[in-house]
Design a protein around this motif. Structure first.
Motif, PDB file in Angstrom:
ATOM      1  N   PHE A  36       0.825  -1.219   0.000  1.00  0.00           N
ATOM      2  CA  PHE A  36       0.000   0.000   0.000  1.00  0.00           C
ATOM      3  C   PHE A  36       0.858   1.267   0.000  1.00  0.00           C
ATOM      4  O   PHE A  36       0.590   2.216   0.746  1.00  0.00           O
ATOM      5  N   VAL A  37       1.878   1.300  -0.822  1.00  0.00           N
ATOM      6  CA  VAL A  37       2.846   2.400  -0.799  1.00  0.00           C
ATOM      7  C   VAL A  37       2.193   3.747  -1.077  1.00  0.00           C
ATOM      8  O   VAL A  37       2.483   4.729  -0.393  1.00  0.00           O
ATOM      9  N   GLY A  38       1.293   3.821  -2.033  1.00  0.00           N
ATOM     10  CA  GLY A  38       0.619   5.080  -2.350  1.00  0.00           C
ATOM     11  C   GLY A  38      -0.216   5.601  -1.188  1.00  0.00           C
ATOM     12  O   GLY A  38      -0.043   6.742  -0.751  1.00  0.00           O
ATOM     13  N   PRO A  39      -1.140   4.780  -0.671  1.00  0.00           N
ATOM     14  CA  PRO A  39      -1.919   5.244   0.481  1.00  0.00           C
ATOM     15  C   PRO A  39      -1.066   5.552   1.711  1.00  0.00           C
ATOM     16  O   PRO A  39      -1.369   6.484   2.459  1.00  0.00           O
ATOM     17  N   VAL A  40      -0.009   4.785   1.918  1.00  0.00           N
ATOM     18  CA  VAL A  40       0.883   5.044   3.059  1.00  0.00           C
ATOM     19  C   VAL A  40       1.531   6.421   2.914  1.00  0.00           C
ATOM     20  O   VAL A  40       1.608   7.185   3.876  1.00  0.00           O
ATOM     21  N   ALA A  41       1.960   6.747   1.710  1.00  0.00           N
ATOM     22  CA  ALA A  41       2.561   8.063   1.473  1.00  0.00           C
ATOM     23  C   ALA A  41       1.550   9.177   1.724  1.00  0.00           C
ATOM     24  O   ALA A  41       1.881  10.205   2.324  1.00  0.00           O
ATOM     25  N   VAL A  42       0.302   8.960   1.294  1.00  0.00           N
ATOM     26  CA  VAL A  42      -0.746   9.960   1.505  1.00  0.00           C
ATOM     27  C   VAL A  42      -1.028  10.140   2.994  1.00  0.00           C
ATOM     28  O   VAL A  42      -1.325  11.239   3.462  1.00  0.00           O
ATOM     29  N   ILE A  43      -0.916   9.089   3.777  1.00  0.00           N
ATOM     30  CA  ILE A  43      -1.111   9.170   5.229  1.00  0.00           C
ATOM     31  C   ILE A  43       0.074   9.863   5.891  1.00  0.00           C
ATOM     32  O   ILE A  43      -0.094  10.698   6.785  1.00  0.00           O
ATOM     33  N   LEU A  44       1.284   9.523   5.466  1.00  0.00           N
ATOM     34  CA  LEU A  44       2.477  10.039   6.132  1.00  0.00           C
ATOM     35  C   LEU A  44       2.735  11.526   5.879  1.00  0.00           C
ATOM     36  O   LEU A  44       3.340  12.186   6.727  1.00  0.00           O
ATOM     37  N   ILE A  45       2.292  12.053   4.765  1.00  0.00           N
ATOM     38  CA  ILE A  45       2.538  13.472   4.490  1.00  0.00           C
ATOM     39  C   ILE A  45       1.845  14.365   5.523  1.00  0.00           C
ATOM     40  O   ILE A  45       2.509  15.151   6.203  1.00  0.00           O
ATOM     41  N   PRO A  46       0.520  14.275   5.701  1.00  0.00           N
ATOM     42  CA  PRO A  46      -0.096  15.141   6.717  1.00  0.00           C
ATOM     43  C   PRO A  46       0.307  14.754   8.136  1.00  0.00           C
ATOM     44  O   PRO A  46       0.384  15.611   9.023  1.00  0.00           O
ATOM     45  N   PHE A  47       0.587  13.470   8.359  1.00  0.00           N
ATOM     46  CA  PHE A  47       1.037  13.043   9.683  1.00  0.00           C
ATOM     47  C   PHE A  47       2.353  13.710  10.048  1.00  0.00           C
ATOM     48  O   PHE A  47       2.532  14.202  11.171  1.00  0.00           O
ATOM     49  N   THR A  48       3.285  13.738   9.120  1.00  0.00           N
ATOM     50  CA  THR A  48       4.593  14.345   9.376  1.00  0.00           C
ATOM     51  C   THR A  48       4.459  15.847   9.616  1.00  0.00           C
ATOM     52  O   THR A  48       5.119  16.398  10.505  1.00  0.00           O
TER      53      THR A  48
END
Length: 103
Positions: free
Chosen positions: A62-74
């Motif tokens: 799930f690399v794409g969704p993980v990246a979308v989650i990590l951007i606002p999280f960071t």
């Protein structure tokens, strides 16, 4: 190249997630709402995101969704925990005419 990037960034999130597991109450107490309130919910969410996404990245899940989650999280983690802009003065100082940096 992308595999290297995923494997290189995953330990940052895994290390932070394990740190929150080891000191959950200390982490929650630093968040708005404290240990007994909203801070515990925020800390649990951060722990879940860091360990879940940190594990999924190097595995290529799930690399794409993980990246979308990590951007606002960071961004949110930076604003809530790392308020370096509020420091009174810099820990670094320039010494002499050579421009050497001293701590």
């Amino acid at each position: 190249m992308l595999l290297f990037a995923r494997v290189a960034i995953a330990p940052l999130f895994l290390y932070s997630g394990v740190g929150k597991v080891m000191a959950f109450t200390a982490t929650a107490s630093q968040l708005p709402g404290g240990v007994d309130g909203f801070g515990a919910l925020l800390a649990a969410g951060a722990l879940t995101v860091e360990l879940g996404c940190g594990t999924a990245l190097p595995l290529g899940l799930f690399v794409g969704p993980v990246a979308v989650i990590l951007i606002p999280f960071t961004i949110a983690a930076t604003l809530m925990f790392h308020n370096f802009w509020a420091a009174n003065k810099s820990p670094w100082k320039v010494v002499g005419s050579t421009g050497a940096i001293d701590t």
